[in-house]
Write an enzyme that holds these catalytic residues in place. Sequence first.
Site, PDB file in Angstrom:
ATOM      1  N   HIS A   1       0.877  -1.171   0.000  1.00 19.76           N
ATOM      2  CA  HIS A   1       0.000   0.000   0.000  1.00 19.76           C
ATOM      3  C   HIS A   1       0.917   1.224   0.000  1.00 19.76           C
ATOM      4  O   HIS A   1       2.015   1.172   0.560  1.00 19.76           O
ATOM      5  CB  HIS A   1      -0.844  -0.048   1.275  1.00 19.76           C
ATOM      6  CG  HIS A   1      -1.911   0.979   1.392  1.00 19.76           C
ATOM      7  ND1 HIS A   1      -1.654   2.266   1.770  1.00 19.76           N
ATOM      8  CD2 HIS A   1      -3.253   0.900   1.205  1.00 19.76           C
ATOM      9  CE1 HIS A   1      -2.800   2.936   1.820  1.00 19.76           C
ATOM     10  NE2 HIS A   1      -3.779   2.135   1.476  1.00 19.76           N
TER      11      HIS A   1
ATOM     12  N   ASP B   1       3.263  -4.207   8.027  1.00 24.11           N
ATOM     13  CA  ASP B   1       2.012  -3.462   7.906  1.00 24.11           C
ATOM     14  C   ASP B   1       0.869  -4.452   8.138  1.00 24.11           C
ATOM     15  O   ASP B   1       0.582  -5.294   7.293  1.00 24.11           O
ATOM     16  CB  ASP B   1       1.947  -2.850   6.497  1.00 24.11           C
ATOM     17  CG  ASP B   1       0.597  -2.200   6.200  1.00 24.11           C
ATOM     18  OD1 ASP B   1      -0.340  -2.318   7.027  1.00 24.11           O
ATOM     19  OD2 ASP B   1       0.486  -1.574   5.133  1.00 24.11           O
TER      20      ASP B   1
ATOM     21  N   GLN C   1      -4.363  -5.059   7.113  1.00 21.01           N
ATOM     22  CA  GLN C   1      -5.364  -5.993   6.574  1.00 21.01           C
ATOM     23  C   GLN C   1      -5.346  -7.344   7.277  1.00 21.01           C
ATOM     24  O   GLN C   1      -6.036  -8.272   6.846  1.00 21.01           O
ATOM     25  CB  GLN C   1      -5.145  -6.197   5.066  1.00 21.01           C
ATOM     26  CG  GLN C   1      -5.312  -4.950   4.236  1.00 21.01           C
ATOM     27  CD  GLN C   1      -6.735  -4.397   4.285  1.00 21.01           C
ATOM     28  OE1 GLN C   1      -7.693  -5.057   4.692  1.00 21.01           O
ATOM     29  NE2 GLN C   1      -6.876  -3.145   3.877  1.00 21.01           N
TER      30      GLN C   1
ATOM     31  N   LYS D   1     -10.193  -0.396  10.874  1.00 19.12           N
ATOM     32  CA  LYS D   1     -10.323  -1.614  10.060  1.00 19.12           C
ATOM     33  C   LYS D   1     -10.605  -2.841  10.929  1.00 19.12           C
ATOM     34  O   LYS D   1     -10.718  -3.950  10.420  1.00 19.12           O
ATOM     35  CB  LYS D   1      -9.058  -1.836   9.232  1.00 19.12           C
ATOM     36  CG  LYS D   1      -8.848  -0.768   8.145  1.00 19.12           C
ATOM     37  CD  LYS D   1      -7.639  -1.102   7.299  1.00 19.12           C
ATOM     38  CE  LYS D   1      -7.090   0.077   6.551  1.00 19.12           C
ATOM     39  NZ  LYS D   1      -7.822   0.377   5.313  1.00 19.12           N
TER      40      LYS D   1
ATOM     41  N   CYS E   1      -4.724   2.480  -3.761  1.00 19.41           N
ATOM     42  CA  CYS E   1      -3.482   3.014  -3.172  1.00 19.41           C
ATOM     43  C   CYS E   1      -2.321   2.059  -3.349  1.00 19.41           C
ATOM     44  O   CYS E   1      -1.500   1.882  -2.436  1.00 19.41           O
ATOM     45  CB  CYS E   1      -3.653   3.331  -1.690  1.00 19.41           C
ATOM     46  SG  CYS E   1      -4.930   4.525  -1.366  1.00 19.41           S
TER      47      CYS E   1
HETATM   48  C1  LIG Z   1      -2.324  -2.711   3.556  1.00 17.10           C
HETATM   49  C2  LIG Z   1      -2.696  -1.348   4.054  1.00 17.10           C
HETATM   50  N1  LIG Z   1      -1.772  -0.594   4.664  1.00 17.10           N
HETATM   51  C3  LIG Z   1      -2.054   0.629   5.136  1.00 17.10           C
HETATM   52  C4  LIG Z   1      -3.301   1.181   5.016  1.00 17.10           C
HETATM   53  C5  LIG Z   1      -3.542   2.560   5.533  1.00 17.10           C
HETATM   54  O1  LIG Z   1      -4.363   2.574   6.633  1.00 17.10           O
HETATM   55  P1  LIG Z   1      -4.878   3.944   7.231  1.00 17.10           P
HETATM   56  O2  LIG Z   1      -5.512   4.690   6.112  1.00 17.10           O
HETATM   57  O3  LIG Z   1      -5.871   3.542   8.262  1.00 17.10           O
HETATM   58  O4  LIG Z   1      -3.706   4.673   7.791  1.00 17.10           O
HETATM   59  C6  LIG Z   1      -4.291   0.442   4.394  1.00 17.10           C
HETATM   60  C7  LIG Z   1      -5.649   1.008   4.246  1.00 17.10           C
HETATM   61  O5  LIG Z   1      -6.264   1.014   3.222  1.00 17.10           O
HETATM   62  C8  LIG Z   1      -3.983  -0.845   3.899  1.00 17.10           C
HETATM   63  O6  LIG Z   1      -4.907  -1.587   3.269  1.00 17.10           O
END
Ligand SMILES: Cc1ncc(COP(=O)(O)O)c(C=O)c1O
Lengths: 408, 148
Positions: free
Chosen positions: A122, A199, A202, A225, A365
């Site tokens: 992401h 990270d 998910q 999430k 993203c």
């Molecule tokens: C794999 C992953 N990392 C990071 C994020 C970013 O999360 P946040 O927008 O809550 O900071 C997301 C959210 O879409 C994600 O799917």
Amino acid sequence: MVKDIATARNDFPILSQQINGQPLTYLDNAATTQKPRSVIDALTHYYEFDNANIHRGVYTLAERATEQYEQVRQQVADFIHADRDEIVFTRGTTTSLNWIALGFGAQVLQPGDDIIITVMEHHSNLVPWQQVALQTGANLRYVELTADGELDLAQYRQLLSKKTKIVAFTHVSNVLGTINPVQLMTQLAHEVGAYVVVDGAQAVGHFPVDMTSLDCDFYAFSGHKVYGPTGVGVLYGKREWLKKMNPVEFGGEMINLVQREITDFKAAPEKFEAGTMPIAQVIGLGAALTYIQKIGWSTIETQERRVTAAAYQLLKEIPGVEIYGPEMGPHRSALVTFNLKGVHPHDLATVLDTQGVAVRAGHHCAQPLMQTLGVSATTRASFGLYNQLSDVKRLAAAVRAAKEFFQV
Amino acid sequence: MNLGHLSDLYRQLILDHAQHPHHRGQLATANQTVNLNNPTCGDVIELSVELKNDRVADIAFNGDGCSISQASASMMTDLVKGQPIAQVRAEIATFLEMLMNDPEVEGADELGDAAILATVVKFPARIKCATLAWKALEQALGEAQQHE
Ligand SMILES: Cc1ncc(COP(=O)(O)O)c(C=O)c1O
């Protein structure tokens, strides 16, 4: 006691509404999950009875707010098998990853060092490393994909070297659904002396994650999430690394003593939590984790696997549908990303919306990943514990209707 | 399954333009090119424009996007090709006003096929798809002005 999963949907007030005259079929859980009544009540209760700034007042109310906030820190620690002083509250995964990159990465990286990330990241676990690489003169290396949408571990092993300082990757891909082998990848990185940043945006909420067995150095996830509020996230770091890591934000609450020229910071985790924190949201996150535990992991995992497998199968049966990521199996988490040949994902998502089916269409993203897959956009259905087979049937029926409508 | 509502958005004329867009490609004679993307969804347009004697002498577009963005670009190029720049500027303003504020804006009936895109207003999530090409053209004309 394990709750009956069929009634879990009733715990989420938002899901009882109709959208465009159809029951809401919410399949964008990877973007954000809906909130159970108990989380909404915890927020309301906090504002109605317990609101005060934490760690400041000597009065009863402030004491009570502080106690609840700190209890959630302990709860998060227990939830991921860590210690309370290894849990830092942030604004979300993005903030957690930025702080790790800027507060720790920038400190340990030297010109010519390697940072290894993967093409399935992401943007929030990609851009911070790219920027830190530019700042420090380190090189950014990418782990590529195998044909079946998993990380190419053979290539990863080749990339690892004495020059590798940081390895940062996602636990679960928000596009492919791939569950990466965190334990193995961490072990290999540690063998060359690199730090591992994961990270978990998910992963948490879909299956148990355990810091003691994963053994990564840092881990990040978002409250919103995992059925909790927006505006709160978690940064886990091993005690010794949090000690070493610099705060990125400065201000009130994170200090022991401020003099005109110098400041003495508190110890972790407090040294990172500058200013007034999202107190209500932290308490809401606590309620969300309690809710997850009340439903129980085996129930959540069984239900999400059933629903994902059904979606995979029903979509695959539609001629013209291409599914991305690994086969249905132990390496796929609770989402299915796909395209319908001849129909742009936006057009598809609009058709699904008229049927009350909410999915994500776009690049998610993850533009470098889209380039690797050779597409500009995709459609993603992602699941939460309240999704049922009926949701998946509605999804498949709506995709078939779109196919008919656009005559492809 | 009732998809009635959908035919408001996807009128036959829009589908025709989307499936067989006009003026797709790149102009060898272009003196202005603009690349614009819609960062929320990844749609991209590459617009190439040949400006000559205060007119849009020729125009073409490339890119990748949904049927609304493709149809809108196709309709726009039909409309503006050969027109004086001043008139094109006014039409861009009318189109953007039609989609962002007032679907019945004065002058909407002079937008050719593009007038039909007023229906997109009922689908707020798709307005940006319809405006992308027009914003690219606005930018191309703006840049041309700066170079004058
Ligand atoms: C794999 C992953 N990392 C990071 C994020 C970013 O999360 P946040 O927008 O809550 O900071 C997301 C959210 O879409 C994600 O799917």
